[in-house]
Design a protein around this motif. Sequence first.
Motif, short mmCIF file in Angstrom:
data_model
loop_
_atom_site.label_atom_id
_atom_site.label_comp_id
_atom_site.label_asym_id
_atom_site.label_seq_id
_atom_site.Cartn_x
_atom_site.Cartn_y
_atom_site.Cartn_z
N PHE A 240 0.83 -1.21 0.00
CA PHE A 240 0.00 0.00 0.00
C PHE A 240 0.86 1.26 0.00
CE2 PHE A 240 -2.42 3.41 2.04
CZ PHE A 240 -3.52 3.45 1.20
N PHE A 241 1.91 1.26 0.82
CA PHE A 241 2.76 2.45 0.89
C PHE A 241 3.93 2.38 -0.08
CE2 PHE A 241 0.62 2.69 5.06
CZ PHE A 241 0.12 3.97 4.95
N LYS A 242 3.97 1.31 -0.88
CA LYS A 242 5.05 1.10 -1.86
C LYS A 242 6.40 1.30 -1.21
CE LYS A 242 2.20 2.05 -5.83
NZ LYS A 242 0.92 2.24 -5.11
N ASP A 243 6.56 0.69 -0.05
CA ASP A 243 7.79 0.84 0.73
C ASP A 243 8.16 -0.54 1.28
OD1 ASP A 243 9.79 1.34 2.53
OD2 ASP A 243 8.65 2.77 3.74
N LYS A 244 9.19 -1.16 0.67
CA LYS A 244 9.54 -2.52 1.05
C LYS A 244 10.02 -2.62 2.48
CE LYS A 244 10.41 -4.80 -3.29
NZ LYS A 244 10.98 -4.04 -4.42
N LYS A 245 10.56 -1.50 2.98
CA LYS A 245 11.16 -1.58 4.31
C LYS A 245 10.29 -0.97 5.40
CE LYS A 245 15.38 -0.91 2.20
NZ LYS A 245 15.95 0.31 1.82
N ILE A 246 9.01 -0.80 5.10
CA ILE A 246 8.15 -0.15 6.10
C ILE A 246 8.17 -0.94 7.42
CG2 ILE A 246 6.00 -1.32 5.42
CD1 ILE A 246 4.86 1.74 5.80
N GLN A 247 8.34 -0.19 8.51
CA GLN A 247 8.45 -0.86 9.81
C GLN A 247 7.16 -0.75 10.59
OE1 GLN A 247 11.99 -0.24 12.30
NE2 GLN A 247 12.79 0.91 10.57
N MET A 248 6.80 -1.86 11.27
CA MET A 248 5.62 -1.81 12.13
C MET A 248 5.94 -2.43 13.48
SD MET A 248 3.23 -4.76 10.49
CE MET A 248 3.02 -6.18 11.53
N ARG A 249 5.14 -2.08 14.47
CA ARG A 249 5.33 -2.70 15.77
C ARG A 249 3.97 -3.02 16.39
NH1 ARG A 249 7.28 2.57 19.35
NH2 ARG A 249 5.20 3.47 19.53
N LEU A 250 3.94 -4.12 17.17
CA LEU A 250 2.72 -4.52 17.85
C LEU A 250 2.80 -4.09 19.30
CD1 LEU A 250 2.48 -6.44 15.34
CD2 LEU A 250 1.53 -8.13 16.90
N ARG A 251 1.72 -3.51 19.77
CA ARG A 251 1.64 -3.15 21.19
C ARG A 251 0.45 -3.86 21.79
NH1 ARG A 251 -0.26 1.63 22.02
NH2 ARG A 251 -0.38 2.27 19.84
N PRO A 252 0.56 -4.34 23.03
CA PRO A 252 -0.61 -4.98 23.64
C PRO A 252 -1.73 -3.97 23.82
CG PRO A 252 1.26 -4.93 25.17
CD PRO A 252 1.74 -4.34 23.90
N SER A 253 -2.95 -4.41 23.62
CA SER A 253 -4.09 -3.51 23.75
C SER A 253 -5.29 -4.30 24.26
CB SER A 253 -4.37 -2.88 22.39
OG SER A 253 -5.41 -1.93 22.49
N PHE A 254 -6.46 -3.68 24.21
CA PHE A 254 -7.65 -4.41 24.62
C PHE A 254 -8.82 -4.17 23.68
CE2 PHE A 254 -11.82 -4.27 26.65
CZ PHE A 254 -11.95 -5.60 27.00
N PHE A 255 -9.40 -5.27 23.21
CA PHE A 255 -10.71 -5.23 22.55
C PHE A 255 -11.48 -6.41 23.09
CE2 PHE A 255 -7.82 -3.27 19.46
CZ PHE A 255 -8.46 -2.06 19.25
N PRO A 256 -12.75 -6.26 23.40
CA PRO A 256 -13.51 -7.36 24.00
C PRO A 256 -13.61 -8.58 23.08
CG PRO A 256 -14.73 -5.29 24.16
CD PRO A 256 -13.56 -5.04 23.25
N PHE A 257 -13.50 -8.38 21.77
CA PHE A 257 -13.74 -9.46 20.82
C PHE A 257 -12.47 -10.14 20.33
CE2 PHE A 257 -12.98 -5.90 18.04
CZ PHE A 257 -13.73 -4.86 18.59
N THR A 258 -11.33 -9.75 20.88
CA THR A 258 -10.08 -10.43 20.50
C THR A 258 -9.26 -10.72 21.76
OG1 THR A 258 -9.13 -8.25 20.07
CG2 THR A 258 -9.81 -9.52 18.16
N LYS A 259 -8.45 -11.78 21.67
CA LYS A 259 -7.61 -12.15 22.80
C LYS A 259 -6.47 -13.02 22.31
CE LYS A 259 -8.22 -15.00 26.66
NZ LYS A 259 -9.07 -15.65 27.61
N PRO A 260 -5.24 -12.61 22.36
CA PRO A 260 -4.81 -11.29 22.81
C PRO A 260 -5.17 -10.20 21.77
CG PRO A 260 -2.96 -12.50 21.88
CD PRO A 260 -4.13 -13.45 21.89
N SER A 261 -5.10 -8.95 22.24
CA SER A 261 -5.40 -7.82 21.34
C SER A 261 -4.15 -6.96 21.20
CB SER A 261 -6.50 -6.95 21.94
OG SER A 261 -7.66 -7.70 22.21
N PHE A 262 -4.01 -6.35 20.06
CA PHE A 262 -2.90 -5.40 19.93
C PHE A 262 -3.28 -4.21 19.07
CE2 PHE A 262 -2.37 -9.06 17.24
CZ PHE A 262 -1.99 -10.08 18.10
N GLU A 263 -2.37 -3.25 19.19
CA GLU A 263 -2.48 -2.07 18.36
C GLU A 263 -1.22 -2.09 17.50
OE1 GLU A 263 -5.35 1.28 19.28
OE2 GLU A 263 -4.52 0.08 20.85
N ILE A 264 -1.37 -1.72 16.24
CA ILE A 264 -0.18 -1.74 15.37
C ILE A 264 0.16 -0.31 14.96
CG2 ILE A 264 0.66 -2.42 13.07
CD1 ILE A 264 -1.68 -4.66 14.87
#
Length: 336
Positions: A240-264
């Motif tokens: 989508f960003f046409k960037d092969k090296k795009i970096q992402m990270r997962l952070r713990p979060s909370f949503f009632p409908f997922t377990k575990p939940s994260f924010e990216i």
Amino acid sequence: MKEFSKIIFNLEDIYSRAKKDILEAKTQEDLKRILKKYLGKEGEVRSFTKMIKKFPPQERKETGRKINIIKNEIEKILSKKEKIVKKSKRFEGKKIDVTAPGKKIERGHLHPLTLVKKEVEEIFQSMGFSVVEGPEIETEWYNFDALNIPKEHPARDMWDTLWLKEDKLLLRTHATPVDVRYMEKHNPPLRIITVGRIFRHEATDFSHEINFYQLEGLMVDENISVANFKAVIQEFLKRFFKDKKIQMRLRPSFFPFTKPSFEIDILYERNKEKKWIETLGAGMVHPNVFLAAGLNPKQWQGFAFGLGLDRLAMIKYKVPDIRLFYSGDLRFLYQF
Ligand code: PHE
């Protein structure tokens, strides 16, 4: 008296000559010359004015009046002609090429959010996801209960809801209800995304609107883990960003409908400054959600994710204010 009628005759002659000259004039210079010739200091009409000084008072008056009429008439047709000459000057020297192709008529084009929607759908389709849809008016069950958010549960406050007068109907606050609707009707393995409009009862500012677009995704199969999720999202962001090296990270979060939940968050460069931008919410589908949709959580696992399409478009096109997407301002829209 004889003198008088001769003058009138001459005046009329001047008038008809001036008219003819003006008619034949082609340029501004021609007109200037005509003005000088008839109405200038040494001009023909002026010479009469000098002459009548010697006339007896009565005749003087009558002749003066006549001279004025002629003078005004000449001025009138002169200024009319001047306008015509000015206009035609614009086309002077310009040849019209009758064989040249016509001017293109501007056609309408797609709204930036539609462009992003199309692109997102194409990327996910190429990874084997189907594009599905769900209703914008939802029931309390699909928007909340089936997603493990019972009544009185404090988590309902995460979504400020616009309720309809009709019994227990609301404008969906997120696109996750589509996951439940789909799982009810289809057996895994499943891979779907949905892009749709959602509604929140919120104050608006540069990053909040009461209605916006969400991309929701769901994948269900046996032996699905967070690793599958990471791989899919990484691939999506890269393309989508046409960037092969795009970096992402997962952070713990909370949503009632997922377990575990994260924010990216994704690392995004703006004005030469790199910043982590919170981009999507996600997690592994909660067993209670599988149960609500009639699937056995012991057999199936899956991940779900949701992100604001507007946010994605804002990052990609460097749009500073979400409200621009809904303003209908053509100066903004013509840029896409
Ligand atoms: N529905 C969530 C929201 O609107 C986002 C989300 C989707 C989170 C799927 C986890 C899994 O905030």
